[in-house]
Design a protein around this motif. Structure first.
Motif, mmCIF file in Angstrom:
data_model
loop_
_atom_site.group_PDB
_atom_site.id
_atom_site.type_symbol
_atom_site.label_atom_id
_atom_site.label_comp_id
_atom_site.label_asym_id
_atom_site.label_seq_id
_atom_site.Cartn_x
_atom_site.Cartn_y
_atom_site.Cartn_z
ATOM 1 N N ALA A 1 -15.591 44.933 -43.075
ATOM 2 C CA ALA A 1 -14.217 44.995 -43.581
ATOM 3 C C ALA A 1 -13.262 45.279 -42.432
ATOM 4 O O ALA A 1 -13.689 45.533 -41.308
ATOM 5 N N GLY A 2 -11.984 45.258 -42.732
ATOM 6 C CA GLY A 2 -10.981 45.487 -41.697
ATOM 7 C C GLY A 2 -11.093 46.887 -41.117
ATOM 8 O O GLY A 2 -11.619 47.799 -41.754
ATOM 9 N N LEU B 1 -9.314 49.614 -43.073
ATOM 10 C CA LEU B 1 -10.059 49.990 -44.275
ATOM 11 C C LEU B 1 -11.224 50.895 -43.922
ATOM 12 O O LEU B 1 -11.471 51.910 -44.574
ATOM 13 N N ARG B 2 -11.933 50.533 -42.852
ATOM 14 C CA ARG B 2 -13.097 51.349 -42.476
ATOM 15 C C ARG B 2 -12.665 52.751 -42.078
ATOM 16 O O ARG B 2 -13.312 53.737 -42.428
ATOM 17 N N ARG B 3 -11.578 52.827 -41.370
ATOM 18 C CA ARG B 3 -11.106 54.143 -40.957
ATOM 19 C C ARG B 3 -10.688 54.964 -42.175
ATOM 20 O O ARG B 3 -10.995 56.146 -42.271
ATOM 21 N N MET C 1 -11.783 54.664 -45.185
ATOM 22 C CA MET C 1 -12.991 55.050 -45.918
ATOM 23 C C MET C 1 -13.650 56.250 -45.237
ATOM 24 O O MET C 1 -14.114 57.178 -45.895
ATOM 25 N N PHE D 1 -7.530 51.000 -50.943
ATOM 26 C CA PHE D 1 -7.607 52.216 -50.156
ATOM 27 C C PHE D 1 -6.300 52.495 -49.426
ATOM 28 O O PHE D 1 -6.241 53.402 -48.614
ATOM 29 N N PHE D 2 -5.266 51.725 -49.679
ATOM 30 C CA PHE D 2 -4.049 51.896 -48.894
ATOM 31 C C PHE D 2 -2.977 52.677 -49.637
ATOM 32 O O PHE D 2 -1.870 52.820 -49.162
#
Lengths: 621, 162
Positions: B2-3, B6-8, B10, B34-35
């Protein structure tokens, strides 16, 4: 609910109009003629057509997008208002061609445009959502195919009609659909990049670069289209006011993409030329989590001049925005050469960046003066004790232990005179240690001879080792002084204690070993010495032996009875910051003003964030 | 994969769930997006906001952590401060200063740090750059009234009749 009632109302109206017409004329054809001749009936029919378009739009949306997100809906609304006003402006230019067919074509254009916007938003969303289902892929792919083919068809149609019938409103449509086609292509490329990235196991670092270039090329094409369109329109009709707003935004986006590409190229260039790759040793030694993406660094990471390590890709995207180190805000463009000096000596890759105590290069002083200092004197009587059994080698043992590298020397020198526990982390970062057996008595004379060595490198290793010890002591002194000031300040809050802070600052400027300029010069020319530094250092060193271990305990003892338990947080913070900063080669000393400020602010210890900021201000870059 | 944003996010969410800092609860409103996060901040002890639970909304830009998130209290709260590195809105707040906050932002910051700094701002108002001029004036000139209003707000967030 409201839309349902509106559509029902319109449906009833339409059926009333049709029924009325049929009731009056009794036959199909005359009733059609009647409806088209009567303005109220036509209005009802128009409304009905509009609602049909609305409903079909909703159905299409359900098929291709499912539930719209709030942001998507807001975007859609915002853009549709602009599009509708611009369409009205376009009507003014083509008022001669105004007829139902014209209105229908414009409605269709708006309808398709809104789907392009939605598709764009949806594909952008791919990067944000953790779960992308198969349905999503099918929907996006089929939608892109459908939109692309419709755009192509309308472009062809407009072209044919312009060729056969001359310039007309079809010119506008051809141009609009050409723009939409570029949008579709742009979305398709983005979608492809995102899907490739989603399906790969490892993060795809170059995706950002590809996206940037796509944006640039597509922006260029759009700008060319707009300029050509405006030129043609000005020649044939009049100034196309309705195209100005989108043209302005397109040019602005293109400019932004262009600047982004330039900045990105510069960042990549800097990254490749100025900063060395972090070695596996450095990664192991540091906390190997990239602070930008919070993921582990295994490969592809860079070390900045300030010794902070990040992923190459993360740094690149950050440098597009700001040319500073994310952790310490060191301006990386201004200090491009320091790391070259770091990299030159053979031992540099082994230097553990975050820890000042391990850095063999941080001691800025005359190497030979070290031997004149009292700690060397302390060292001498200890050495025979280390090898008491080596009766035949009593003369050689002290030198031999120092020879092969710091690893062996350091137990010899450190343990008895300075009984602090810092010496064990020393080992892993030292030059290649052919660790000899501790018991020197078991060695043969040849082995000892070989270890002793008289070459330059052996001598250098010994000096190095002594410097390391010095550095350890200096760093400890600085830390303890900082502790003392903080404790002093926090125990008597109303009267910020300035005296210790200034004295501490004075000392630390001389003892802080991490001044990059001084140690680099020492490395470059070992013979030239910084005379002023060493004597002061020598004076400080003996005090360390007495104050070193007890102080942290004392500090806590002072704080806890005062029931200011929270303050331990600040102390802890100061400690951590100090340790980190001392590892920074960029730090040249302490800022007196900021130190005072910190002490003042330690009265308000709940203000954690401020305290943090002041701590970082103490250090002079 | 994923971007990276997004990973950060998460990773931060995981961190906040596993080791929640005192006085803070935060997480995405909907785990499909998640934003957009919601956060609950407790008023720091020993201040006029003690005991209150203040809901706030965090909106992350697509290029987080390279750009700062926006934060907005979704309840009424007296703002006398202005954040140093986040764009911070609440009623009566002026949206100026976003530029400077974007400049001061660094990817080293995280949701946890932002929320902690908000808590510390609740505890230690920054008089000099009060975002809400009226509230700052009230804080300086009639502290009692300020405290009364603050208490009222605290009670309202807890659903206790005032």
């Amino acid at each position: 609910m409201r839309s349902l009632s509106i559509s029902l109302l319109s449906l009833t109206l339409t059926s009333i109009v049709i029924a009325n017409a049929y009731y009056q004329k009794k036959q199909f054809y005359p009733s059609v003629v009647y409806i088209t001749k009567s303005n109220p009936s036509m209005a009802v029919i128009y409304i009905q057509a509009f609602i049909c378009v609305w409903i079909s739009g909703k159905i299409m949306r359900k098929i291709f997008f499912g539930q719209l997100r709030t942001t998507e809906f807001e975007h859609l609304m915002e853009r549709s208002w602009y599009a509708i006003t611009e369409t009205c402006l376009a009507f003014t230019v083509f008022r001669d061609d105004f007829n139902p067919k014209f209105v229908a074509l414009f409605t269709l254009l708006l309808f398709l445009k809104s789907f392009h916007w939605l598709a764009e938003d949806r594909v952008d969303y791919m990067e944000r959502s953790p779960v992308i289902s198969w349905l999503f892929h099918i929907r996006v792919l089929s939608l892109l195919l459908l939109l692309g083919s419709m755009d192509l068809h309308f472009i062809q149609h407009a072209y044919q009609s312009t060729i056969t019938k001359g310039a007309s409103v079809q010119l506008v449509f051809g141009f609009e659909y050409a723009i939409l086609l570029t949008v579709v292509i742009n979305i398709a490329i983005k979608y492809a990049l995102h899907s490739v990235d989603l399906n790969s196991e490892t993060p795809w670092d170059n995706k950002a670069v590809f996206l940037l270039y796509t944006e640039l090329v597509m922006g260029l094409i759009k700008v060319i289209f707009y300029v050509a369109f405006v030129a043609i329109m000005v020649r044939i009709y009049t100034l196309p006011l309705f195209a100005f707003r989108p043209m302005y935004y397109t040019i602005r986006n293109f400019k932004k993409a262009f600047i982004d590409v330039i900045l990105s190229r510069r960042a990549i260039h800097n990254m490749n030329t100025l900063y060395p790759d972090a070695t596996p040793e450095e990664l192991l030694a540091a906390d190997n989590v990239c602070i930008i993406c919070r993921e582990e660094m295994t490969t592809g990471s860079k070390k900045l001049p300030c010794n902070h390590i990040f992923h190459t890709a993360c740094l690149r995207s950050w440098f597009q925005r700001q040319q500073t180190c994310p952790t310490c805000r060191l301006n990386i463009l201004r200090t491009p050469t320091t790391n070259n000096n770091n990299a030159r000596p053979a031992q540099a890759p082994r230097v553990q960046p975050q820890n000042p105590f391990m850095n063999p290069f941080v001691f800025g002083g005359n190497p030979f003066q070290v031997f004149n200092q009292p700690n060397l004197g302390n060292m001498q009587p200890q050495q025979p004790a280390q090898a008491p059994q080596g009766d035949q080698n009593n003369q050689q043992a002290p030198a031999a232990s120092a020879a092969p590298g710091a690893a062996t020397t350091q137990p010899q020198v450190n343990i008895p005179p300075f009984p602090f526990p810092l010496n064990f982390p020393f080992l892993p970062f030292m030059p290649p240690p052919p660790i000899p057996p501790q018991d020197l008595a078991t060695l043969t004379p040849e082995e000892l001879q070989r270890m002793e060595g008289n070459e330059r490198e052996n001598v250098e290793a010994r000096i190095q080792c002594l410097r390391n010890i010095q550095v350890l002591l200096d760093a400890a002194v600085v830390m303890m002084q900082q502790y003392n000031t903080t404790v002093a300040a926090s125990t008597q809050p109303p009267q910020p204690n300035i005296q210790p802070s200034t004295s501490q600052t004075n000392k630390s400027t001389t003892t802080t070993p991490s001044s990059s300029s001084s140690h680099n010069s020492v490395i470059d020319s070992p013979g030239s010495s910084n005379q002023s530094d060493s004597p002061k250092v020598a004076k400080v060193a003996p005090t360390t032996t007495t104050t070193l271990n007890p102080i942290p305990e004392n500090a806590r003892a002072l704080i806890l009875p005062n029931q200011v338990l929270q303050k331990s947080w600040l102390l802890n913070r100061v400690n951590v910051q100090l340790t980190k900063r001392l590892g920074n080669a960029g730090c040249k000393g302490f800022n007196i003003k900021a130190t005072k400020k910190l002490i003042n602010s330690s009265n308000a210890l709940t203000d954690k964030d401020n305290a943090h900021m002041h701590i970082s201000d103490i250090f002079v870059k | 994969m994923a971007g990276s944003a997004l990973r950060r996010l998460m990773a931060e969410y995981k961190q906040l769930t596993l080791n929640p800092p005192e006085g803070i609860i935060a997480g995405p409103i909907n785990e499909e997006n998640f934003f957009e996060w919601e956060a609950l901040i407790t008023g720091p002890e020993g201040t006029c906001f003690e005991g209150g639970v203040f809901p706030a909304k965090l909106i992350f830009p697509p290029d987080y952590p390279l750009s700062p998130p926006k934060m907005q209290f979704t309840c009424e709260i007296l703002c006398r401060w202005q954040s140093v590195y986040i764009y911070f809105t609440c009623s009566g707040d002026d949206p100026m200063g976003y530029e400077s906050s974007a400049e001061r932002w660094s990817p080293v910051q995280s949701v946890e740090k932002i929320l902690l700094s908000v808590i510390s701002m609740l505890a230690e108002p920054n008089d000099e750059s009060g975002a809400n001029v009226d509230a700052a004036k009230m804080w300086r000139e009639s502290r009692e009234e300020f405290n009364k209003i603050a208490e009222k707000i605290v009670r309202r967030t807890l659903g206790i009749p005032t």
